[in-house]
Design a protein around this motif. Structure first.
Motif, short mmCIF file in Angstrom:
data_model
loop_
_atom_site.label_atom_id
_atom_site.label_comp_id
_atom_site.label_asym_id
_atom_site.label_seq_id
_atom_site.Cartn_x
_atom_site.Cartn_y
_atom_site.Cartn_z
N THR A 150 -12.61 2.10 0.46
CA THR A 150 -12.54 2.68 -0.88
C THR A 150 -12.06 1.64 -1.89
N ARG A 151 -11.08 0.86 -1.51
CA ARG A 151 -10.59 -0.22 -2.37
C ARG A 151 -11.72 -1.19 -2.70
N GLU A 188 0.86 -1.17 0.00
CA GLU A 188 0.00 0.00 0.00
C GLU A 188 0.91 1.22 0.00
N GLY A 219 -8.21 6.30 -1.21
CA GLY A 219 -8.51 6.34 0.20
C GLY A 219 -9.78 7.12 0.47
N THR A 220 -10.19 7.09 1.72
CA THR A 220 -11.44 7.74 2.12
C THR A 220 -11.45 9.22 1.79
N GLY A 243 -9.26 -1.81 2.78
CA GLY A 243 -9.82 -0.47 2.65
C GLY A 243 -11.24 -0.49 2.11
N SER A 277 -2.80 5.15 1.95
CA SER A 277 -3.87 4.73 1.04
C SER A 277 -3.52 3.40 0.39
N HIS A 278 -4.54 2.75 -0.13
CA HIS A 278 -4.29 1.59 -0.98
C HIS A 278 -3.82 2.06 -2.35
#
Length: 320
Positions: A231-232, A204, A266-267, A229, A208-209
């Motif tokens: 989002t992922r 990662e 990411g978020t 994640g 973030s991913h």
């Protein structure tokens, strides 16, 4: 990297153990297990049009970590939901978009500074209530990364630990590896530090991913060295629902530099293009079509009712 602070956050209030506390007075007990030994689980959903995006996924991530710690008293999802609701109402965030909600849990206070969970108790050995904190902030998607031009990254000299050492899917506050990698990125003047796992595959970034695109196919690393994640997960769903070939894979550094597109996710941002790594352009150095498409699909997903939890109209009597 973009950095814009919202002046409204100076006067924000937090939820701490049943109380609404102004930011300036917000504090935790020095004997709290989260403060002493990092026994802190957290996640950070977003408020969109007055509803919480993918709240259940965030709560599932927290509950996984809480159960792994084996705390004497474990919260329910409703405990978290009602705490989040109170914090949002206290800050007049009904109907708002662009709110980042950090939700934090620890086992509670200890009678002595010991790593032993048996120390999390009162002076007569009685159970103590866990610590629960909700910290909402005004933080829109455009406040962290540049979605228009994309961002630059480096490959970190630090690696993510694997599950051999501890379950890395626990979303805890033990973030020293990521924090040091973040320092590397800041020193290099870039937005992200890409971290590898012990075998040399992509894990990662520091916050973030990550995913690459090659010949129109979306590849993201297996979740072995970091929490899964939300989002992922949403982006993998967007791929499946919209005819984009998407999969998890072991991704080498060579494939990273040979990719047609690279994105972090990411978020706080959704998918963001990485156009340069270690001073080398990715493909033509422009934001690619799959990243652009997924950004649109992600923004659409954020407004779909099935992804939004109507927290302001929720109460304990109408449990969903």
């Amino acid at each position: 990297m973009t950095a814009r602070w919202d002046e409204r956050n100076k006067d924000i209030s937090c939820y701490i153990n049943g109380e609404i506390v102004p930011r300036a007075n917000a504090a935790v007990n020095l004997w709290d297990a989260g403060f002493l030994h990092g026994k802190q689980i957290w996640s950070a959903p977003r408020l969109v049009n007055g509803k919480v995006f993918r709240l259940k996924d965030h709560l599932n991530k927290m509950q996984h970590g809480i159960k792994a710690l084996g705390a004497p008293i474990q919260p329910t999802d409703i405990d978290f939901i009602m705490a989040i609701k109170r914090a949002l109402i206290a800050n007049d965030m009904q109907g708002a978009t662009g709110v980042h909600i950090r939700v934090v849990w620890t086992p509670g206070t200890q009678v002595t500074a010991s790593m032993n969970m048996k120390a999390v108790c009162g002076w007569e050995g009685e159970p103590v209530d866990p610590t629960m904190i909700v910290m909402p902030e005004w933080r829109g998607q455009g406040t962290v990364y540049d979605a228009v031009k994309g961002e630059r990254a480096i490959v970190s000299t630090l690696r993510r630990p694997t599950g051999v050492f501890a379950d890395q899917t626990i979303h805890s506050n033990n973030q020293i590896h990521s924090s040091l990698a973040c320092d590397e990125a800041m020193a290099a003047g870039v937005a992200a530090a890409i971290m590898l796992d012990a075998e040399g595959f992509l894990a990662e970034t520091h916050a973030s991913h990550i995913a690459i695109v090659k010949e129109g196919k979306f590849y993201t690393p297996f979740v072995r060295c970091c929490p899964p994640g939300v989002t992922r997960l949403v982006l993998l769903e967007c791929c499946k629902e919209n005819g984009i070939d998407g999969t998890e894979d072991n991704i080498s550094v060579e494939r990273l530099f040979d990719a047609d597109e690279v994105m972090i996710m990411g978020t706080m941002s959704g998918p963001i293009a990485i156009t340069e790594i270690d001073g080398k352009s990715i493909a033509n150095g422009e934001i690619g079509p799959v990243t652009t498409k997924l950004k649109l699909l992600y923004n659409e997903a954020m407004t779909k009712e099935e992804n939004l939890f109507d927290i302001f109209n929720f109460n304990e009597d109408n449990e969903e």
